[in-house]
Write a protein that holds these residues in place. Structure first.
Motif, PDB file in Angstrom:
ATOM      1  N   SER A 109       0.820  -1.221   0.000  1.00 16.76           N
ATOM      2  CA  SER A 109       0.000   0.000   0.000  1.00 16.76           C
ATOM      3  C   SER A 109       0.852   1.268   0.000  1.00 16.76           C
ATOM      4  CB  SER A 109      -0.926   0.017   1.216  1.00 16.76           C
ATOM      5  OG  SER A 109      -1.897  -0.995   1.135  1.00 16.76           O
ATOM      6  N   PHE A 110       1.921   1.270   0.817  1.00 15.43           N
ATOM      7  CA  PHE A 110       2.828   2.415   0.902  1.00 15.43           C
ATOM      8  C   PHE A 110       4.267   1.950   0.743  1.00 15.43           C
ATOM      9  CE2 PHE A 110      -0.845   3.772   3.379  1.00 15.43           C
ATOM     10  CZ  PHE A 110      -1.016   5.091   2.999  1.00 15.43           C
ATOM     11  N   VAL A 111       5.064   2.771   0.082  1.00 14.26           N
ATOM     12  CA  VAL A 111       6.507   2.557   0.040  1.00 14.26           C
ATOM     13  C   VAL A 111       7.183   3.881   0.362  1.00 14.26           C
ATOM     14  CG1 VAL A 111       8.514   1.852  -1.296  1.00 14.26           C
ATOM     15  CG2 VAL A 111       6.307   0.790  -1.749  1.00 14.26           C
ATOM     16  N   TYR A 112       8.022   3.863   1.394  1.00 11.49           N
ATOM     17  CA  TYR A 112       8.822   5.027   1.747  1.00 11.49           C
ATOM     18  C   TYR A 112      10.239   4.805   1.233  1.00 11.49           C
ATOM     19  CZ  TYR A 112       5.223   6.821   4.933  1.00 11.49           C
ATOM     20  OH  TYR A 112       4.058   7.339   5.466  1.00 11.49           O
ATOM     21  N   VAL A 171       9.410  -0.684  13.165  1.00 13.11           N
ATOM     22  CA  VAL A 171       8.690   0.146  14.124  1.00 13.11           C
ATOM     23  C   VAL A 171       7.367   0.567  13.500  1.00 13.11           C
ATOM     24  CG1 VAL A 171      10.786   0.994  15.221  1.00 13.11           C
ATOM     25  CG2 VAL A 171       9.817   2.237  13.292  1.00 13.11           C
ATOM     26  N   GLY A 172       6.455   1.046  14.351  1.00 13.10           N
ATOM     27  CA  GLY A 172       5.131   1.394  13.857  1.00 13.10           C
ATOM     28  C   GLY A 172       5.078   2.691  13.073  1.00 13.10           C
ATOM     29  N   LEU A 200      -0.046  11.071   6.905  1.00 12.59           N
ATOM     30  CA  LEU A 200       0.147   9.772   6.257  1.00 12.59           C
ATOM     31  C   LEU A 200       0.408   8.684   7.293  1.00 12.59           C
ATOM     32  CD1 LEU A 200       2.438  10.942   3.324  1.00 12.59           C
ATOM     33  CD2 LEU A 200       0.098  10.103   3.092  1.00 12.59           C
ATOM     34  N   ASP A 201       1.234   9.007   8.281  1.00 15.61           N
ATOM     35  CA  ASP A 201       1.548   8.039   9.328  1.00 15.61           C
ATOM     36  C   ASP A 201       0.308   7.737  10.171  1.00 15.61           C
ATOM     37  OD1 ASP A 201       3.634   6.496  10.817  1.00 15.61           O
ATOM     38  OD2 ASP A 201       3.030   7.841  12.443  1.00 15.61           O
ATOM     39  N   PHE A 202      -0.476   8.756  10.495  1.00 13.35           N
ATOM     40  CA  PHE A 202      -1.710   8.587  11.262  1.00 13.35           C
ATOM     41  C   PHE A 202      -2.650   7.627  10.539  1.00 13.35           C
ATOM     42  CE2 PHE A 202      -5.958   9.597  12.669  1.00 13.35           C
ATOM     43  CZ  PHE A 202      -5.837   9.999  13.997  1.00 13.35           C
ATOM     44  N   PHE A 203      -2.785   7.824   9.234  1.00 12.47           N
ATOM     45  CA  PHE A 203      -3.653   6.957   8.439  1.00 12.47           C
ATOM     46  C   PHE A 203      -3.153   5.517   8.444  1.00 12.47           C
ATOM     47  CE2 PHE A 203      -4.587   4.776   4.474  1.00 12.47           C
ATOM     48  CZ  PHE A 203      -5.964   4.902   4.385  1.00 12.47           C
ATOM     49  N   ARG A 204      -1.846   5.340   8.263  1.00 11.42           N
ATOM     50  CA  ARG A 204      -1.296   3.988   8.227  1.00 11.42           C
ATOM     51  C   ARG A 204      -1.542   3.241   9.541  1.00 11.42           C
ATOM     52  NH1 ARG A 204       3.123   2.545   8.323  1.00 11.42           N
ATOM     53  NH2 ARG A 204       4.095   4.326   9.356  1.00 11.42           N
ATOM     54  N   VAL A 205      -1.323   3.956  10.659  1.00  9.08           N
ATOM     55  CA  VAL A 205      -1.512   3.320  11.962  1.00  9.08           C
ATOM     56  C   VAL A 205      -2.977   2.941  12.156  1.00  9.08           C
ATOM     57  CG1 VAL A 205      -1.398   3.702  14.458  1.00  9.08           C
ATOM     58  CG2 VAL A 205       0.490   4.456  12.990  1.00  9.08           C
ATOM     59  N   ARG A 206      -3.882   3.778  11.652  1.00 10.32           N
ATOM     60  CA  ARG A 206      -5.313   3.497  11.768  1.00 10.32           C
ATOM     61  C   ARG A 206      -5.782   2.428  10.778  1.00 10.32           C
ATOM     62  NH1 ARG A 206      -9.030   7.096  14.137  1.00 10.32           N
ATOM     63  NH2 ARG A 206      -8.082   8.041  15.987  1.00 10.32           N
ATOM     64  N   ASN A 207      -4.938   2.104   9.810  1.00 10.85           N
ATOM     65  CA  ASN A 207      -5.293   1.110   8.790  1.00 10.85           C
ATOM     66  C   ASN A 207      -4.200   0.049   8.719  1.00 10.85           C
ATOM     67  OD1 ASN A 207      -7.794   2.283   7.021  1.00 10.85           O
ATOM     68  ND2 ASN A 207      -6.491   3.949   7.789  1.00 10.85           N
TER      69      ASN A 207
END
Length: 242
Positions: free
Chosen positions: A112-115, A136-137, A181-188
């Protein structure tokens, strides 16, 4: 297949008045051997709001709105995936040299995401990559990341809603773009995130539009600061991010 060819579209977020940053980014693309970038990458006019409206600064709000707008543009185009960049980006040569390997991994995973650029110092010099699941989260920084089209509808809905919420809202109020973006990832947690190991992109020294220094606004000192940053970039060469 090179990395740019894998993505349906690439965007560089750039304030139109920051022609210096655009020129530096274009030169960097050429220097890294991304010969087809003009066919694959679009410079997206960054949003410059008139007020901070609860954000840490006007620039912070503009960053959030700009990233949301870029993701909306990709969604409206029906993009299968999108590569998002900021105009102070410096790409590592391995981003090009290991392109086939990176693409092979992306094609084999339901990501879904690539950093490609990130804050995880423990992975900046790792050799087991090129892409790993983060240990890490939380992952922040948004100067070089990718989003899969499958998650774009959910992500765009969230990013566009942030600006309408009050500060401290538990569902995500005003915040920096990378924090959103990080908030969304943690919630999903179903959204598979990958990070580059080693890190493949960092922010080059440049006057910031989000957290600007007082001396950048002074005519003489601003010019001296710009010259110092240019020298710093020339001397530094290949390096891990700060």
């Amino acid at each position: 297949m090179g990395v740019l060819e894998y993505f349906d579209r690439g965007y560089v977020i750039n304030l139109p008045r920051r022609r210096d940053r655009r020129a530096e980014t274009e030169a960097m693309f050429d220097r890294r051997g991304l010969t087809n970038w003009r066919d694959r990458v679009e410079f997206f006019p960054a949003i410059a709001p008139e007020s901070a409206a609860g954000y840490a600064s006007i620039g912070a709000r503009g960053g959030l709105l700009s990233h949301a707008a870029v993701l909306r543009a990709a969604l409206d185009r029906g993009a299968r995936n999108v590569l998002v960049m900021e105009d102070d980006l410096e790409i590592d040569p391995a981003f090009v040299a290991r392109g086939d390997e990176i693409v092979g991994l992306l094609e084999s995973l339901d990501w879904s995401f690539v950093y490609f650029g990130h804050n995880l110092r423990s992975l900046w010099t790792a050799t087991e990559g090129p892409l790993l699941r983060p240990r890490v989260g939380h992952v922040i920084l948004a100067h070089l990341y990718a989003v899969n089209g499958r998650i774009l509808p959910r992500l765009v809905e969230f990013m566009e809603s942030v600006d309408s919420r009050p500060v401290g809202d538990p569902d995500g109020g005003p915040m920096y773009a990378d924090g959103a973006l990080d908030f969304f990832r943690v919630r999903n947690p179903d959204a598979l995130t990958l990070v580059a190991a080693p890190c493949l992109g960092w922010q080059r020294p440049s006057a910031s539009d989000i957290t600007s220094k007082w001396y950048d606004k002074a005519p003489v000192l601003g010019g001296m600061a710009a010259a110092a940053r240019k020298l710093k970039r020339a001397v530094r060469g290949r390096r891990v991010p700060e």
